[in-house]
Scaffold this active site. Structure first.
Site, mmCIF file in Angstrom:
data_model
loop_
_atom_site.group_PDB
_atom_site.id
_atom_site.type_symbol
_atom_site.label_atom_id
_atom_site.label_comp_id
_atom_site.label_asym_id
_atom_site.label_seq_id
_atom_site.Cartn_x
_atom_site.Cartn_y
_atom_site.Cartn_z
ATOM 1 N N ARG A 45 -12.058 1.662 20.169
ATOM 2 C CA ARG A 45 -12.227 0.210 20.280
ATOM 3 C C ARG A 45 -10.884 -0.504 20.253
ATOM 4 O O ARG A 45 -10.702 -1.530 20.906
ATOM 5 C CB ARG A 45 -13.149 -0.291 19.169
ATOM 6 C CG ARG A 45 -14.613 0.026 19.428
ATOM 7 C CD ARG A 45 -15.512 -0.463 18.312
ATOM 8 N NE ARG A 45 -15.425 0.390 17.143
ATOM 9 C CZ ARG A 45 -15.288 -0.038 15.899
ATOM 10 N NH1 ARG A 45 -15.219 -1.328 15.644
ATOM 11 N NH2 ARG A 45 -15.233 0.817 14.892
ATOM 12 N N HIS A 64 -19.740 4.372 9.351
ATOM 13 C CA HIS A 64 -18.885 4.061 10.499
ATOM 14 C C HIS A 64 -19.773 3.670 11.674
ATOM 15 O O HIS A 64 -20.729 4.376 11.995
ATOM 16 C CB HIS A 64 -18.035 5.276 10.859
ATOM 17 C CG HIS A 64 -16.874 4.951 11.736
ATOM 18 N ND1 HIS A 64 -17.025 4.562 13.052
ATOM 19 C CD2 HIS A 64 -15.537 4.949 11.503
ATOM 20 C CE1 HIS A 64 -15.836 4.341 13.576
ATOM 21 N NE2 HIS A 64 -14.910 4.569 12.663
#
Length: 537
Positions: free
Chosen positions: A341, A321
């Site tokens: 995000r 990740h």
């Protein structure tokens, strides 16, 4: 306000703040397919050939696997030299489920619906699983401007078209029903004032189909599934690991050898059908990476199935990740959910430059972070791990004060306990070992190569190809956990077991000896060992 950042870090924060207004209106271009491929091949850990070994025995002989996993797959059995009374099992059930996370509990509910006598065994406690750690959301194409077909294309593209098509079809077609199933059990998904599901984008998605419960979606899902199992009084044996599968003399899976994690006592569970739902492998710390995974994620299911003769698929593909915590040390490697995000935060280097679109797929984003740090030397220096900034204050600059507390309260609290207010300063991130893209090969009904052995969730391979999109892991554990439970709940009614045997264990050990493999390592690993310091390559 003072923060536990060094003077050098604060000087870099000033550069991030200076460019924030300019970046607010910036629509960073997506990378071309050729550029993505070049980036991955140079910087993604899956392309680090030195980190892999070629398997010498088993169904995947001649294929590569991470060194740490290969050592487990080709290790000695924990029951080597032990005599077990297979004729008088400690448990005798219709469906044995190994693992108590999202896939295992979903399977248990569906097998129970089928009328089966179900037993769940779990190495730690019911719910101690990667499902509990999942934050960002669950994908499902249930909005008017979306469709399972569009979801299918996103999944295939994100997985580099290495996905097994029939598995992806099942994932996306059953996605809306899976979310409805969870909501009916009581999952508190985010909704607007009119009661409509709020959905957002994830990396690699072409539509807003991410359903969330703030930023603790997995915990909320696990809450209701665990409650449902308890309400149905489905038997659960905590702190009990499966250390070997059992077959009958006809080669069918017939249960497992269990080990009490506290006493070391070995027990025999006879079962007409068995489901592996053991989850991921982050605590193997491949290539020395930190991990966002729960304590028991040590690839146990892959080891058990492989030694019994099952084939693996994409066992050499892991997901790192892109936004793991690089600083501070107290939460090093913890996950900073992709939802940050999705809400508008950008990845920014030391000089305040946003160098990549924040919603590229995870493998591309991770490779981009590594490139920024190792080749371009534009990483942020910290006392723990160099990384890049994730510009969290940009979220409220874009959407207004209070957005972070409302949409990602878990992140706000996690950093706030360490005197970092993510509404005021950006945070430093670096890739963390997050997901096991590959696993045990399954058919569309969840069955492995071994008759009556089914698999659900992260322990299976093929659904996500070589890269998973955000939100498809929680969808995977529900769709394929339910799938395994339904299949096992149907199959057990026609199963007659012959005598139980562990001959396959001795045969596998003989194959290892013939291949020149000599080791003192035993497997499955069960728990990580932190008595020696961990270093990243």
């Amino acid at each position: 306000m003072s923060f536990p950042y060094t003077d050098e870090m604060m000087a870099s924060v000033a550069k991030v703040e200076a460019t924030r207004k300019e970046r607010m209106g910036m629509d960073l271009p997506r990378m071309s397919a050729d550029d993505k491929d070049a980036l991955l091949r140079k910087f993604h850990p899956d392309y680090n050939d030195d980190a892999f070994d070629v398997l010498k025995v088993g169904a995947n002989k001649g294929q590569r696997a991470p060194k740490e996993l290969a050592a487990m797959l080709q290790a000695r059995s924990r029951i080597e030299g032990v005599k077990l009374d297979l004729a008088h099992p400690d448990y005798d059930v219709d469906v044995l489920i190994i693992g108590g996370g999202g896939a295992g509990t979903s399977a248990a509910i569906e097998a129970h619906n089928a009328g089966a006598n179900v037993l769940v065994v779990t190495k730690l406690r019911m719910g101690d699983a990667n499902t509990m750690m999942a934050e960002g959301g669950i994908q499902a194409a249930d909005k008017a401007n979306d469709s399972p077909a569009q979801h299918y294309l996103d999944v295939m593209g994100g997985g580099h078209y290495a996905n097994v098509p029939e598995l992806v079809e099942k994932l996306v077609m059953e996605g809306p029903a899976a979310v409805e199933w969870l909501e009916n059990f009581g999952v508190l998904f985010d909704k607007d004032a009119e009661g409509n599901m709020i959905t957002v984008h994830g990396g690699g998605t072409s539509r807003k189909r991410m359903h969330a419960a703030r930023d603790y979606t997995g915990r909320e899902i696990m809450r209701v599934l665990r409650d449902e199992c308890q309400n149905r009084q489905i038997p659960v044996v905590d702190y009990t690991a499966a250390v070997e599968l059992i077959k009958d003399t006809e080669g069918k899976c017939a249960g497992a050898v269990l080990m009490n994690m506290e006493t070391g006592e070995l027990m025999v569970a006879r079962a007409k059908t068995t489901i592996i739902a053991t989850g991921g492998a982050g605590r193997m710390h491949y290539q020395g990476f930190p991990t966002s995974n729960h304590y028991g994620a040590t690839a146990d299911g892959l080891v058990l199935a492989y030694r019994a003769g099952a084939r693996l698929l994409y066992q050499d593909s892991l997901q790192y990740h892109p936004t793991g915590v690089a600083f501070p040390a107290q939460i090093f490697g913890a996950l900073v959910t992709e939802k940050v995000r999705s809400c508008g935060a950008q990845l920014v280097n030391r000089e305040g430059v946003a160098y990549i679109n924040p919603l590229e797929t995870r493998d591309v984003e991770a490779a981009g972070v590594i490139r920024e740090v190792t080749e371009r030397h534009l990483g942020v220096h910290t006392p723990t791990q160099d990384g890049v900034w994730l510009d969290t204050p940009l979220i409220e600059a874009l959407h207004g004060e209070g957005t972070i507390e409302k949409r990602i309260p878990g992140m706000l609290r996690m950093y706030g306990r360490l005197d970092i207010d993510i509404r005021k300063v950006p945070i430093v991130v670096y890739p963390t070992l997050h997901y096991q893209n590959g696993g045990i090969r399954i058919s569309a009904d969840g069955q492995s190569d071994i008759p009556n052995l089914f698999v659900g969730g992260e322990a299976s391979g093929g659904v996500h190809g070589r890269n998973r999109l955000m939100g498809n892991s929680l969808l995977d554990v529900i769709v394929f956990g339910r799938n395994a439970g339904r299949s096992a709940g149907k199959a057990y009614k026609n199963v007659t077991l012959s005598d139980l045997t562990l001959d396959h264990v001795a045969q596998y050990e003989k194959a290892c000896e013939d291949a020149g493999i000599h080791t003192d390592t035993v497997s499955p690993k069960l728990l990580p060992d932190y008595r020696r310091p961990m270093t990243r390559l």
